[in-house]
Design an enzyme around this catalytic site. Structure first.
Site, PDB file in Angstrom:
ATOM      1  N   CYS A 110      22.642  16.411  -6.216  1.00  0.00           N
ATOM      2  CA  CYS A 110      23.776  17.340  -6.170  1.00  0.00           C
ATOM      3  C   CYS A 110      23.471  18.403  -5.103  1.00  0.00           C
ATOM      4  O   CYS A 110      23.230  18.065  -3.955  1.00  0.00           O
ATOM      5  CB  CYS A 110      24.011  17.916  -7.567  1.00  0.00           C
ATOM      6  N   ASP A 159      33.547  10.470  -6.615  1.00  0.00           N
ATOM      7  CA  ASP A 159      32.920  11.768  -6.332  1.00  0.00           C
ATOM      8  C   ASP A 159      33.702  12.458  -5.214  1.00  0.00           C
ATOM      9  O   ASP A 159      33.340  12.407  -4.044  1.00  0.00           O
ATOM     10  CB  ASP A 159      31.458  11.555  -5.925  1.00  0.00           C
ATOM     11  N   HIS A 190      29.707  11.495 -10.085  1.00  0.00           N
ATOM     12  CA  HIS A 190      28.724  12.455  -9.578  1.00  0.00           C
ATOM     13  C   HIS A 190      27.699  12.761 -10.675  1.00  0.00           C
ATOM     14  O   HIS A 190      28.038  12.896 -11.840  1.00  0.00           O
ATOM     15  CB  HIS A 190      29.450  13.743  -9.164  1.00  0.00           C
TER      16      HIS A 190
END
Length: 222
Positions: A110, A159, A190
């Site tokens: 991330c 995502d 994600h």
């Protein structure tokens, strides 16, 4: 398995979680946190690298702050001082390089995925391999011309935060003949690697395959 350490960074010090293999030595990997902070999940990933023979360091880029609340995590991400993070990451890379005697790898998830690539673009050759798990941060800009490390990009199919950037990344890497491999896992969301998230966001099969490919990438290039 690991312990908290401090290392020189930014004219001062930064702390981080250091995990070593049973042998006490190995190739170095910097493990970079998600927007939650340096939590048990990231420490656990460092431990997993150590169990595979790597020396893993997870720097604390929030300097003691950890959250489980998405709203607060989003605020922490946006408030991250990118210049300070760059200096902290350079310190982590230098610390591991001195400890292990060679170029190190970077991997992040991330926010940390974006910072993994960012660190590789600012390492002056000290980063020998980079893995970016669905990385994104709106304030991070990449110095592509300074990148020498091969890049493994791991993406989720669904995502919207990250995926619009992938064609640009690929074009920049191809333009400079940087070895790279991009893998998009079908049906995933994600943060599919984070086993602290409930299924279906956490995807065990995709996470297992991505982990194996990450280990293979570092063993090939470090």
């Amino acid at each position: 398995m690991g312990e908290m350490v401090t290392f020189p960074a930014n004219g001062g010090t930064c702390s981080g979680y250091l995990a070593k293999p049973a042998s006490g030595s190995g190739k170095g990997v910097v493990v970079i946190q998600e927007w939650w902070g340096l939590n048990d999940n990231i420490k656990g990933i460092a431990d997993r690298f150590a169990a595979e023979g790597f020396v893993a360091l997870a720097p604390d880029l929030y300097h003691g702050v950890v959250t489980k609340e998405p709203d607060e995590a989003g605020k922490l991400l946006m408030a991250l001082n990118i210049q300070r993070a760059e200096a902290d990451l350079k310190g982590a890379v230098a610390y591991l390089k001195e400890m292990t005697g060679g170029p190190v790898g970077t991997v992040g998830f991330c926010m940390g995925g974006a910072l993994s690539l960012f660190a590789a673009c600012n390492s002056d050759g000290d980063v020998g391999a980079c893995v970016d798990f669905y990385g994104g941060h709106p304030a991070v800009k990449y110095n592509w011309d300074n990148l020498t490390a091969p890049v493994l990009g791991i993406w989720a199919e669904h995502d919207d935060f990250v995926n619009p950037n992938i064609p640009t990344y690929k074009a920049e890497l191809e333009k400079r003949n940087i070895p790279h491999e991009f893998i998009t896992y079908p049906g995933t969301q994600h943060a599919f690697f984070n086993d602290e998230q409930p299924e279906p966001q956490y995807n065990p099969a995709a996470a297992k395959d991505a982990w194996e490919k990450t280990l293979a990438w570092f063993r090939k290039y470090l």
